[in-house]
Design a protein around this motif. Structure first.
Motif, PDB file in Angstrom:
ATOM      1  N   VAL B 122       0.905  -1.048   0.066  1.00 23.70           N
ATOM      2  CA  VAL B 122       0.076   0.009  -0.094  1.00 23.70           C
ATOM      3  C   VAL B 122       1.027   1.296   0.181  1.00 23.70           C
ATOM      4  O   VAL B 122       0.775   2.347  -0.574  1.00 23.70           O
ATOM      5  CB  VAL B 122      -0.940  -0.018   1.109  1.00 23.70           C
ATOM      6  CG1 VAL B 122      -1.792   1.251   1.053  1.00 23.70           C
ATOM      7  CG2 VAL B 122      -1.843  -1.272   1.324  1.00 23.70           C
ATOM      8  N   THR B 126       0.888   4.069  -2.933  1.00 21.86           N
ATOM      9  CA  THR B 126       0.595   5.422  -2.485  1.00 21.86           C
ATOM     10  C   THR B 126       1.575   6.235  -3.146  1.00 21.86           C
ATOM     11  O   THR B 126       1.460   7.459  -3.563  1.00 21.86           O
ATOM     12  CB  THR B 126       0.544   5.636  -1.057  1.00 21.86           C
ATOM     13  OG1 THR B 126      -0.502   4.594  -0.568  1.00 21.86           O
ATOM     14  CG2 THR B 126      -0.090   7.052  -0.437  1.00 21.86           C
ATOM     15  N   LEU B 129       1.593   6.733  -6.629  1.00 27.66           N
ATOM     16  CA  LEU B 129       0.440   7.672  -6.868  1.00 27.66           C
ATOM     17  C   LEU B 129       0.776   8.860  -7.105  1.00 27.66           C
ATOM     18  O   LEU B 129       0.426   9.996  -7.702  1.00 27.66           O
ATOM     19  CB  LEU B 129      -0.700   7.420  -6.173  1.00 27.66           C
ATOM     20  CG  LEU B 129      -2.132   8.304  -6.413  1.00 27.66           C
ATOM     21  CD1 LEU B 129      -3.257   7.575  -6.531  1.00 27.66           C
ATOM     22  CD2 LEU B 129      -2.040   9.335  -5.330  1.00 27.66           C
ATOM     23  N   LEU B 153      -5.672   1.147  -5.441  1.00 25.60           N
ATOM     24  CA  LEU B 153      -5.202   1.603  -4.323  1.00 25.60           C
ATOM     25  C   LEU B 153      -6.449   1.175  -3.321  1.00 25.60           C
ATOM     26  O   LEU B 153      -6.300   0.867  -2.320  1.00 25.60           O
ATOM     27  CB  LEU B 153      -5.226   3.086  -4.396  1.00 25.60           C
ATOM     28  CG  LEU B 153      -5.083   3.797  -3.066  1.00 25.60           C
ATOM     29  CD1 LEU B 153      -3.899   3.403  -2.256  1.00 25.60           C
ATOM     30  CD2 LEU B 153      -4.895   5.279  -3.183  1.00 25.60           C
ATOM     31  N   TYR B 308      -2.290   2.303   6.719  1.00 26.49           N
ATOM     32  CA  TYR B 308      -3.123   2.897   5.577  1.00 26.49           C
ATOM     33  C   TYR B 308      -4.730   2.977   6.151  1.00 26.49           C
ATOM     34  O   TYR B 308      -5.588   3.522   5.265  1.00 26.49           O
ATOM     35  CB  TYR B 308      -3.155   1.958   4.602  1.00 26.49           C
ATOM     36  CG  TYR B 308      -3.191   0.548   4.592  1.00 26.49           C
ATOM     37  CD1 TYR B 308      -2.057  -0.215   4.941  1.00 26.49           C
ATOM     38  CD2 TYR B 308      -4.548  -0.135   4.876  1.00 26.49           C
ATOM     39  CE1 TYR B 308      -2.151  -1.515   5.136  1.00 26.49           C
ATOM     40  CE2 TYR B 308      -4.421  -1.403   5.205  1.00 26.49           C
ATOM     41  CZ  TYR B 308      -3.378  -2.283   5.198  1.00 26.49           C
ATOM     42  OH  TYR B 308      -3.392  -3.558   5.821  1.00 26.49           O
ATOM     43  N   TYR B 391      -4.920  14.828   4.327  1.00 30.56           N
ATOM     44  CA  TYR B 391      -4.584  13.172   4.619  1.00 30.56           C
ATOM     45  C   TYR B 391      -3.832  13.045   5.842  1.00 30.56           C
ATOM     46  O   TYR B 391      -3.880  12.382   6.673  1.00 30.56           O
ATOM     47  CB  TYR B 391      -4.040  12.551   3.431  1.00 30.56           C
ATOM     48  CG  TYR B 391      -3.858  11.353   3.593  1.00 30.56           C
ATOM     49  CD1 TYR B 391      -4.793  10.254   3.218  1.00 30.56           C
ATOM     50  CD2 TYR B 391      -2.682  10.767   4.026  1.00 30.56           C
ATOM     51  CE1 TYR B 391      -4.553   8.923   3.191  1.00 30.56           C
ATOM     52  CE2 TYR B 391      -2.195   9.384   4.261  1.00 30.56           C
ATOM     53  CZ  TYR B 391      -3.304   8.263   3.798  1.00 30.56           C
ATOM     54  OH  TYR B 391      -3.140   6.981   4.065  1.00 30.56           O
ATOM     55  N   TRP B 395      -4.418  11.518   9.382  1.00 29.24           N
ATOM     56  CA  TRP B 395      -3.659  10.304   9.789  1.00 29.24           C
ATOM     57  C   TRP B 395      -3.136  10.538  11.129  1.00 29.24           C
ATOM     58  O   TRP B 395      -3.189   9.589  12.191  1.00 29.24           O
ATOM     59  CB  TRP B 395      -2.477  10.118   8.873  1.00 29.24           C
ATOM     60  CG  TRP B 395      -1.734   8.960   8.616  1.00 29.24           C
ATOM     61  CD1 TRP B 395      -2.378   7.717   8.617  1.00 29.24           C
ATOM     62  CD2 TRP B 395      -0.552   8.669   9.105  1.00 29.24           C
ATOM     63  NE1 TRP B 395      -1.473   6.816   8.557  1.00 29.24           N
ATOM     64  CE2 TRP B 395      -0.175   7.203   8.947  1.00 29.24           C
ATOM     65  CE3 TRP B 395       0.843   9.389   9.391  1.00 29.24           C
ATOM     66  CZ2 TRP B 395       1.051   6.756   9.191  1.00 29.24           C
ATOM     67  CZ3 TRP B 395       1.912   8.868   9.885  1.00 29.24           C
ATOM     68  CH2 TRP B 395       2.124   7.256   9.453  1.00 29.24           C
TER      69      TRP B 395
END
Lengths: 347, 563
Positions: B122, B126, B129, B153, B308, B391, B395
């Motif tokens: 993952v 990420t 991406l 994803l 994630y 994000y 997180w």
């Protein structure tokens, strides 16, 4: 397409500005290719060759070591590694030997490619993948014709009836899914608690008496019949609903309750299941009487009817009315008066 | 170098194989076209490779684990070799995971390779991406491959979560409990969804075998198909490349597949694999034996999901407790729906649609094979950093209890702070990033016009001080000049020539306004005349310096040929 979009039909880009394109021309060659030592010096080439083969051979050695490790180290042997704590010896040894065996093949191959394989940069031209307008037109034409020839485009009734048939066909899939589980009845509103049900500790199953509680102590409890229920039903569904926390406060500390007489001499019981998404609530701060859910930090005030004082939970914790039976054991006076756990639509 | 190739028995069998396949399937044409296919080289192109290799490693280690794991919630009494849990009631799922960890030689290693591999998978997706986003690699003609990537994803996150839930230890069960709470929060049908998914009440006995089928068959099956499509499109469209000398929008500069690229890519697979095995041997991950079996009335403090899932958990943590009770109709749990369904839904939709959003604003319908440097598209870079900030804050919120404890903060204050920051920080990040990009554009222009300052000062006979500038090398120039500029869109006409009102005028007006906002701050590229003038100035400056006896190490630039 609107006229003010910058269109290229065939993927070939014509630079738009005057500036960059023309100046870029003199630079459009590759930088000079610099020969590596191994390209010109046979000794360097020989050294690189040796390095590569040593890595490959070492990999084979580690594979053999990994095999020996597999047989030699019993799986239940634990060792203390400085800095890493206690670890399973065979896992450590296998991981290191097997890891190196695999890793060295990789480094060997890349070293080989970097030192000994040709490293000239090559230019390949891109070809437009778009087909010519002529071909595109003819494809459109053929598809149109196919629609007419098959009658799909012209025979409206046939087309619509087919589309109807296809549209309703997924229905059986939905119907089949309906037996994935029973339809909900009253399960989310009922628990094992009933009038007169004794409280027992978990996991010892000891009946609880008011004398077991000093002010400030917190005990996790279950109904006395939970154990028998689980023996019969072999699942944890009842446990996920009945679990309660019992705590004792002085009458001054206990400001409000959800019902008159729901405490017994300051001993109160609340559902242990968070009203947010259902985690068991475990962290009690007995100075403030706040109960904190470790999952998302919803905080409930047990001295004030279990109301939410912080966090994402929207509803108070349901309270279980408590009393004492004739033998002096703590009992529930009824089931919870509202559904425990997360909210749901029909609440 | 042409070395004499002697045809030994190996060559003969290879030749035979090629002939055999070609006579039946005509494979030689395909191989001929592709064996020397050129791939551009850059470290950031390895990120997708890491994701691909982790996926293969996950398939291999996962298949091994299926040979031992039992997806069953039937309660048994543990009788394996891990003494602290001996005699304790637990599900077969948890017991079989303990068996893999303590009774199967190499079992723990495979389990840890699988878990580390999932975390790496993952992570690699990420970062890959982000690389694709910030360099504009998603632009035409690669929009669909971007969407496939976003789909991968999402699937990878679901696959990770389902795998995390299989061992039925205390932590994984808590994750499932939260998922059941989210299912219950779905308006109108939530209760039914939850009962169908769990085969009745939570936890029931059914969900584990269902989750297992999703985890080992359905999700990886779809992923395998999508990854194949993803790679085929990269192969067919050819890889993008960074700007540089000799690189144009119509070529690919790099190394041919056979032999160097093949050796490097193949070697890199072994490096990723070896790295994961070493990591699994050296660093414990998910020590589920320490958590104990799942009990719906038990939980540990500081429970954390895999990295994630952290942002989803974080959103759920900082959400205010909004719940709407519509009298006589139902309960709407906005406190769960917004962070767990609405926000991620919007985020992934915007992510998937981004190529078309940008295309609509810029009106750029050209095909792009040269990657854009992030500074050359300040708005996109700003949007990217803004989204990352959003994000990142979610997180951080997902670990708010642990961070608050480590920093000795009040967890309530920390939550309130993030509630404010989530609205304030992202726009701020956008503005700062955009300004940095524009400054860098400005500095690029300066360098193109004046070269790099050398720090050597000269006093001219007139008394003027000048600093000697070194002309840029052709390689640097090629990079700086690779930026392409698009003229801004013209304002839409209200009516066309025959007086018909333009359809969807408001949309065109909005597009025009956004287009203006997108481009208005851009530092224009130097024109030919400016570059020419700057060059003359540089020549003059260097000549003066030479006249004063300064040693010039660089050749004087030649005037640009006139076209």
């Amino acid at each position: 397409m609107s006229s003010n979009e910058h269109n290229e039909t065939d993927n070939q880009v014509v630079p738009v500005t005057q500036t960059s394109s023309e100046v870029r021309l003199p630079n459009s060659q590759l930088p000079l290719h610099v020969l590596r030592r191994a390209d010109v010096d046979p000794i360097a080439a020989g050294r690189a060759e040796r390095q590569v083969s040593i890595m490959f051979l070492l990999s084979a050695v580690f594979t053999v070591l990994a095999t020996i490790t597999f047989f030699a180290i019993p799986v239940d042997k634990f060792i203390r590694v400085p800095g890493a704590g206690v670890t399973q010896a065979s896992n450590l040894a296998l991981g290191v030997t097997l890891g190196l065996a695999i890793f060295l093949i990789g480094t060997g191959a890349i070293h080989w490619a970097r030192k000994l394989m040709p490293d000239d940069e090559v230019i390949q031209s891109r070809h437009s993948y778009a087909s010519s307008n002529q071909i595109r037109e003819s494809v459109m034409q053929e598809i149109r014709e196919g629609g007419i020839e098959s009658g799909f485009a012209t025979r409206k009734i046939v087309r619509r009836s087919l589309l109807t048939a296809l549209a309703v066909l997924p229905l059986p899939a939905v119907i089949l899914a309906l037996d994935f589980g029973p339809m909900p009845k009253n399960e989310l509103r009922e628990t094992l608690w009933t009038k007169g049900m004794r409280l027992v500790t978990d996991p010892t199953g000891r009946y609880l008496r008011p004398e077991d509680f000093s002010v400030g102590s917190l005990v996790s409890a279950h109904p006395e019949n939970l154990h028998a229920w689980e023996e019969e039903n072999h699942n944890l569904n009842a446990r996920a609903k009945t679990s309660i926390l019992v705590v004792r406060m002085t009458p001054e500390q206990l400001r409000t309750s959800q019902g008159e007489g729901w405490d017994y001499q300051g001993i109160i019981a609340y559902s242990k299941i968070c009203t947010h998404v259902g985690c068991p609530i475990a962290l009690y701060e007995h100075r403030t009487h706040h109960l904190l859910c470790p999952c998302h930090q919803s905080t409930f005030d047990l001295a004030d009817s279990g109301n939410v004082v912080f966090g994402p939970a929207a509803r108070r914790l349901p309270q279980l009315p408590l009393g004492v039976d004739e033998e002096g054991y703590l009992v529930a006076l009824s089931d919870f008066q509202e559904p425990i756990g997360p909210s749901f639509w029909e609440r | 170098m042409s070395t004499e190739i002697t045809r030994g028995p190996v060559d003969k069998s290879i030749d035979g194989g090629i002939k055999y396949l070609d006579e039946r399937y005509g494979t030689s044409g395909f191989i001929k076209r592709n064996i020397k296919k050129v791939f551009p080289d850059h470290w950031s192109f390895m990120l997708g490779e890491i994701a691909l290799y982790s996926f293969i490693i996950l398939l291999l280690s996962g298949v091994y684990l299926t040979f031992f794991y039992k997806p069953s919630l039937i309660e048994i009494v543990y009788d394996g070799s891990y003494l602290p849990l001996k005699g304790i009631k637990m599900s077969e799922a948890y017991a079989s995971t303990l068996e893999i960890s303590f009774d199967v030689r190499g079992g723990l290693l495979m389990r840890q390779v699988h878990h580390w591999g999932a975390l790496l998978f993952v992570a690699a997706i990420t970062v890959h991406l982000l690389r694709v986003f910030f360099t504009g690699a998603f632009r035409k003609p690669r929009e669909l491959n971007w969407v496939i990537g976003v789909g991968l994803l999402v699937l990878a996150i679901f696959e990770g979560f389902s795998g995390y839930s299989l061992p039925d230890d205390l932590l994984s069960g808590t994750g499932i409990r939260i998922a059941s709470g989210i299912a219950l929060a779905i308006p109108v049908i939530g209760t039914y969804v939850s009962f169908l998914v769990f085969g009745g009440e939570f936890p029931g006995l059914d969900f584990m075998s269902r989750l297992y089928t999703l985890h080992v068959l359905i999700i990886p099956g779809i992923m395998l198909a999508l990854i194949t499509a993803h790679l085929m499109l990269v192969w067919f469209q050819k890889h993008t490349q960074y700007p540089g000398p000799g690189r144009t929008n119509n070529n690919v500069v790099g190394y041919p597949l056979m032999p160097a690229y093949m050796a490097k890519a193949g070697g890199f697979f072994f490096i990723v694999f070896g790295f994961l095995v070493l990591l699994a041997g050296l660093v414990t991950i998910n020590p589920l034996w320490a958590y104990g079996p799942y009990m719906p009335d038990q939980v540990t403090a500081g429970s954390q999901p895999d990295w994630y899932i952290g942002w989803l958990d974080g959103g759920t943590r900082i959400m205010p407790n909004w719940e709407i009770v519509i009298a006589g109709i139902g309960t709407l749990s906005l406190n769960i729906l917004i962070p767990a369904v609405v926000v991620p839904g919007i985020m992934f939709t915007l992510l998937a649609l981004y190529p078309w959003i940008e295309q609509w604003i810029t009106g750029d319908n050209r095909a792009h094979h040269i990657l854009e440097r992030p500074r050359n598209n300040p708005n996109r870079t700003g949007i990217g950093v803004m989204s990352l900030t959003f994000y990142g804050l979610l997180w951080i919120a997902g670990g708010n209890d642990i961070i608050a404890q480590m920093l000795d903060l009040s967890i309530n204050d920390m939550t309130r702070l993030i509630r404010v920051a989530i609205f304030v920080a992202p726009p701020l990040a956008f503005v700062i990033t955009k300004r940095i990009c524009l400054s860098l554009q400005h500095s690029d222009k300066e360098r193109l016009l004046h070269g790099d300052p050398t720090g050597r000062l000269l006093r001219l006979p007139s008394g003027e001080f000048i600093e000697v500038h070194e002309p840029l090398s052709d390689n640097v120039k090629a990079v700086l000049l690779a930026r392409t500029e698009l003229p801004m869109l013209q304002p839409p006409a209200e009516v066309d020539q025959s007086g018909v009102k333009t359809p969807k005028l408001w949309a065109k007006k909005l597009q025009h306004r956004l287009n203006r906002w997108w481009y208005v701050d851009q530092i224009p590229m130097p024109t030919i005349a400016e570059l020419e003038a700057a060059k003359h100035h540089a020549v003059h400056e260097l000549q003066e310096a030479q006249a004063l006896g300064l040693e010039i190490t660089h050749d004087l630039p030649e005037p640009t040929k006139s076209h």
